[in-house]
Design an enzyme around this catalytic site. Structure first.
Site: not given
Ligand code: WQD
Length: 346
Positions: A132, A158, A162
């Protein structure tokens, strides 16, 4: 090639199994999953793999087993000769890993150790590991390349699992030169297969952005909280490298091609190389679906960084792989899955 796919009942796993079969390159698969994050039917089979079987019109060999149970794993290596392993199974919720670190370290690391031990014992020399972008921690510079710093500032267990798994397997590969390791670092997978029969089915309230957006659109959730709008980005909201899950799955098929010859350990970023902000994703989804997504601004999540996106050039050059599907495809396919399965695989 006969491929063992672990975590095959997951979002990435089910799409990867589908692309392996549809590649028509003579790949046969054997799928394992403990279904801790997947819905099983009354026979204990993963419903998403039943759907894959329906799409490809072929049976999908599956065994419900836990990689942490070494005694359950060895019989399949005794019974079958695997030419490669695609190791996808892991617990993957950032928030849950912060609350349950021991569960994450034991499940993700022990599962990986057991699997690698079996590979070495039964001379399975080709191994693709699902990693990841989290292993990069807060990016020092953008775009992130495979040479960017890893292991520093990882804000959750997590991501640590990885990173540690990568380190363990790279050391194993150094000690066993005939063991060929490919590490694929995913950015933000979204979307679903165009059939709408398989897709992301988070347990409980989605942590990730796009499953949350689609559940708001279908009426399961009321409002999207945008986690922070004062980041140093185009519109203040977080920027990420969103990649269609089908493109991601195809990256695994391309990775297998590298095993035609012995390799040193290879690492690839699987992303589009383009960053989109939260607001841009919401707008794209509204445009494609015609649904209005109510939003409110909330606090930034602890550990969230402003921008994360990769340079996918190495995968293009070495794997002959490049993401082909864009934002509209991601939103359209996600909505098609969501509307056809408002309750997921239930
Ligand atoms: C994306 C953007 C949030 C939810 C994570 C893991 C990564 C991978 C993918 C496993 C950010 C914003 C999110 C919400 C929001 N997972 N957001 N409201 O954090 O980039 O990555 O998921 O492998 O390892 O770290 O993904 O989709 O959680 O967030 O504003 O309800 O959307 O702040 O900017 P992230 P995400």
């Amino acid at each position: 090639m006969h491929i063992l796919v672990t975590g095959a009942a997951g979002f990435i796993g089910s799409h990867t199994v589908l692309e392996l079969i549809e590649a028509n390159k003579g790949y046969t698969v054997f799928c394992v999953d403990n279904c801790s994050n997947a819905v099983a039917d009354s026979n204990g089979n993963a419903i998403c793999l039943n759907r894959v079987s329906q799409i490809v019109n072929k049976p999908i060999p599956f065994k419900n087993l836990d990689l942490c149970d070494g005694s359950a794993l060895e019989p399949i290596f005794k019974e079958q000769k695997f030419d490669a392993v695609i190791h996808l199974s892991a617990l993957k919720s950032v928030a849950e890993s912060i609350a349950e670190p021991l569960e994450y370290y034991s499940n993700n690391i022990l599962g990986c150790l057991n699997l690698v031990k079996m590979c070495l014992k039964y001379n399975v020399t080709n191994f693709v590991f699902s990693s990841s972008a989290t292993v990069y921690g807060p990016p020092e510079e953008l775009p992130i390349t495979e040479k960017s710093q890893t292991g520093k500032g990882i804000t959750n267990p997590y991501g640590q699992t990885k990173y540690m798994s990568e380190q363990i397997m790279m050391d194993v590969a150094k000690a066993n030169p005939n063991w060929n390791l490919i590490i694929l670092r995913y950015f933000n997978p979204v979307g679903a297969h165009k059939s709408g029969l398989i897709g992301e089915d988070p347990k409980g309230t989605p942590n990730n952005l796009m499953p949350y957006v689609s559940q708001v659109a279908v009426g399961k959730l009321e409002v999207l909280t945008i986690h922070g709008d004062t980041f140093d980005t185009i519109d203040g909201t977080g920027v990420r490298d969103f990649i269609h899950v089908v493109d991601l799955a195809k990256g695994h098929v391309q990775a297998l091609e590298r095993f035609k010859n012995p390799i040193e350990t290879e690492i690839y970023n699987l992303g589009t190389g383009v960053g989109y902000s939260v607001k841009q994703m919401v707008e794209a989804f509204e445009k494609v679906t015609g649904r209005k997504i109510p939003t409110k601004i909330g606090e930034a999540r602890k550990g969230d960084v402003a921008s994360v996106f990769c340079d996918p050039k190495l995968a293009e050059e070495q794997l002959g792989w490049k993401a082909e599907l864009g934002l509209e495809d991601m939103c359209r396919d996600l909505w098609n899955w969501q509307t056809k399965n408002p309750k997921g695989f239930m």
